[in-house]
Design an enzyme around this catalytic site. Sequence first.
Site, PDB file in Angstrom:
ATOM      1  CB  CYS A 113      -0.639  -0.037   1.392  1.00  0.00           C
ATOM      2  SG  CYS A 113      -2.074  -1.302   1.163  1.00  0.00           S
ATOM      3  CG  HIS A 250      -3.339   3.715   1.760  1.00  0.00           C
ATOM      4  ND1 HIS A 250      -3.647   3.164   0.564  1.00  0.00           N
ATOM      5  CD2 HIS A 250      -3.315   2.841   2.944  1.00  0.00           C
ATOM      6  CE1 HIS A 250      -3.808   1.987   0.896  1.00  0.00           C
ATOM      7  NE2 HIS A 250      -3.835   1.556   1.636  1.00  0.00           N
ATOM      8  CG  ASN A 280      -6.477  -0.379   1.176  1.00  0.00           C
ATOM      9  OD1 ASN A 280      -6.138  -0.536   0.004  1.00  0.00           O
ATOM     10  ND2 ASN A 280      -6.225  -0.755   2.278  1.00  0.00           N
TER      11      ASN A 280
HETATM   12  O1  UT7 Z   1      -3.602  -0.861   3.928  1.00  0.00           O
HETATM   13  C1  UT7 Z   1      -3.293  -1.055   4.969  1.00  0.00           C
HETATM   14  C2  UT7 Z   1      -3.804  -1.681   5.946  1.00  0.00           C
HETATM   15  N1  UT7 Z   1      -5.040  -2.061   5.978  1.00  0.00           N
HETATM   16  C3  UT7 Z   1      -5.683  -1.589   7.158  1.00  0.00           C
HETATM   17  O2  UT7 Z   1      -5.070  -0.703   7.060  1.00  0.00           O
HETATM   18  C4  UT7 Z   1      -6.744  -2.005   7.760  1.00  0.00           C
HETATM   19  C5  UT7 Z   1      -6.517  -1.970   9.632  1.00  0.00           C
HETATM   20  N2  UT7 Z   1      -7.552  -1.812  10.146  1.00  0.00           N
HETATM   21  C6  UT7 Z   1      -9.238  -1.879  10.008  1.00  0.00           C
HETATM   22  O3  UT7 Z   1      -9.590  -0.898   9.363  1.00  0.00           O
HETATM   23  C7  UT7 Z   1      -9.746  -2.760  10.883  1.00  0.00           C
HETATM   24  O4  UT7 Z   1      -9.399  -3.279  12.192  1.00  0.00           O
HETATM   25  C8  UT7 Z   1     -10.837  -3.160  10.872  1.00  0.00           C
HETATM   26  C9  UT7 Z   1     -11.829  -2.856   9.851  1.00  0.00           C
HETATM   27  C10 UT7 Z   1     -10.550  -4.223   9.386  1.00  0.00           C
HETATM   28  C11 UT7 Z   1     -11.849  -4.204  11.711  1.00  0.00           C
HETATM   29  O5  UT7 Z   1     -12.291  -3.734  12.256  1.00  0.00           O
HETATM   30  P1  UT7 Z   1     -12.341  -2.863  13.981  1.00  0.00           P
HETATM   31  O6  UT7 Z   1     -13.119  -2.272  14.520  1.00  0.00           O
HETATM   32  O7  UT7 Z   1     -10.573  -3.551  13.795  1.00  0.00           O
HETATM   33  O8  UT7 Z   1     -12.360  -4.532  14.450  1.00  0.00           O
HETATM   34  P2  UT7 Z   1     -12.336  -5.474  15.027  1.00  0.00           P
HETATM   35  O9  UT7 Z   1     -11.177  -6.731  14.117  1.00  0.00           O
HETATM   36  O10 UT7 Z   1     -12.176  -5.848  16.470  1.00  0.00           O
HETATM   37  O11 UT7 Z   1     -13.328  -7.401  14.628  1.00  0.00           O
HETATM   38  C12 UT7 Z   1     -14.545  -6.630  15.211  1.00  0.00           C
HETATM   39  C13 UT7 Z   1     -15.470  -7.177  15.817  1.00  0.00           C
HETATM   40  C14 UT7 Z   1     -14.981  -8.362  15.534  1.00  0.00           C
HETATM   41  O12 UT7 Z   1     -17.143  -9.213  16.358  1.00  0.00           O
HETATM   42  P3  UT7 Z   1     -16.419  -9.834  18.272  1.00  0.00           P
HETATM   43  O13 UT7 Z   1     -15.079 -11.071  18.023  1.00  0.00           O
HETATM   44  O14 UT7 Z   1     -16.034  -8.235  18.661  1.00  0.00           O
HETATM   45  O15 UT7 Z   1     -17.726 -10.610  18.065  1.00  0.00           O
HETATM   46  C15 UT7 Z   1     -14.910  -9.560  14.224  1.00  0.00           C
HETATM   47  O16 UT7 Z   1     -16.084 -10.695  14.125  1.00  0.00           O
HETATM   48  O17 UT7 Z   1     -15.946  -7.306  14.491  1.00  0.00           O
HETATM   49  C16 UT7 Z   1     -15.553  -8.368  13.749  1.00  0.00           C
HETATM   50  N3  UT7 Z   1     -16.174  -8.038  11.834  1.00  0.00           N
HETATM   51  C17 UT7 Z   1     -17.130  -8.337  11.404  1.00  0.00           C
HETATM   52  N4  UT7 Z   1     -18.255  -8.058  11.374  1.00  0.00           N
HETATM   53  C18 UT7 Z   1     -19.104  -7.990  10.180  1.00  0.00           C
HETATM   54  C19 UT7 Z   1     -14.731  -8.096  11.940  1.00  0.00           C
HETATM   55  N5  UT7 Z   1     -15.045  -7.998   9.718  1.00  0.00           N
HETATM   56  C20 UT7 Z   1     -16.589  -7.972   9.888  1.00  0.00           C
HETATM   57  C21 UT7 Z   1     -17.686  -7.628   8.750  1.00  0.00           C
HETATM   58  N6  UT7 Z   1     -18.698  -7.964   9.163  1.00  0.00           N
HETATM   59  N7  UT7 Z   1     -17.014  -7.305   7.525  1.00  0.00           N
END
Ligand code: UT7
Length: 323
Positions: A113, A250, A280
């Site tokens: 990225c 980005h 992204n």
């Molecule tokens: O290009 C550079 C690289 N990438 C990035 O910069 C991405 C960086 N990370 C992020 O953008 C965020 O961490 C995410 C969008 C990937 C995730 O958001 P988060 O607020 O950090 O959520 P989390 O990973 O802590 O997950 C929270 C909950 C989990 O459920 P439980 O365990 O709390 O029950 C996940 O299973 O959200 C759940 N979850 C989803 N739910 C519905 C994760 N993905 C999804 C989804 N739909 N697509």
Amino acid sequence: MLRSAIIGVGGFLPETVQTNEDLAKFVDTSDAWIQERTGIRKRHRARDDQPVSDLALEASKRALAAAGRTADQLDLIVVATTTPDMTFPSTASILQRKLGAPVLTAFDVQAVCSGFVYAMSVADGFVARGLSQCALVVGAEAMTRLMDYTDRGTCVLFGDGAGAVVVEPVEGQGTTADRGLLGFSLRSDGTKQDLLYVDGGPSTTGTVGKLRMVGNHVFKHAVVNISEAVVSAAKVAGVEVSEVDWFIPHQANQRILKGVADRLGIDEAKVISTVADHANTSAASIPLAMDVAVRDGRIKPGDLLLMEAMGGGLTWGACVVRY
Ligand code: UT7
């Protein structure tokens, strides 16, 4: 002194659109969750018969047209991509053929990225030393090819697209009023590779692999690392972060864009955000966002721009450009 000036920008998103609702039909997710946690509404998908060089070709043609240049004037092509058409030749060499450009210098840069920021600094090494009179710098990706659609934590986040800029030397006075690339900072920390990687490759599995990410850890690193790189690039350029007219981040997650802006005291109105419309797109996202803001009239000649990114590696970086 010579500076590397951006004289034209172009972007291309493949025709096929996939909304959050489309994904929710076969992934355990919802439009509400994706919008709330990421700001993403939709992404574009390249057709199976549409390699990344075709996306790069369209963006490049638009950048050349915006610059008033033709492919036969190019002497350098740098493509930032993590999803090349083939292991080799480079996507840059394939793009050269498709553009009908003459024999020139062409190669790919792989910094995921962060690729576009890295590629700009590489092109600057040619242009500002007088080794290139007309360079094409492209970020092009087909990230949907790397998605595991059983992993809802990653497959909703990425999309396909390409952006390109034409870069040429201009005479500067060596001051911050000069047009062109004024400074950059580039970083890599390979000890964090397990946070974001693809589980395949030619010399390991012999396969392309799928993207794996510990999203919440990457998120925390992103806000801290990007902020540090922005401050560092501004220092190298000799400008204050507060002087910047437009931040072109980005486009990974609206919450990261906001987190970085808050940390640096940047007014959100100065942040160019297009993540809602294309998700992204890795190395393509900065030139895609820049293209939108140049075409809608926000970015004007003379404006001070700050581009920043973070991605797999982990890699991150920033560059300061007067447009
Ligand atoms: O290009 C550079 C690289 N990438 C990035 O910069 C991405 C960086 N990370 C992020 O953008 C965020 O961490 C995410 C969008 C990937 C995730 O958001 P988060 O607020 O950090 O959520 P989390 O990973 O802590 O997950 C929270 C909950 C989990 O459920 P439980 O365990 O709390 O029950 C996940 O299973 O959200 C759940 N979850 C989803 N739910 C519905 C994760 N993905 C999804 C989804 N739909 N697509």
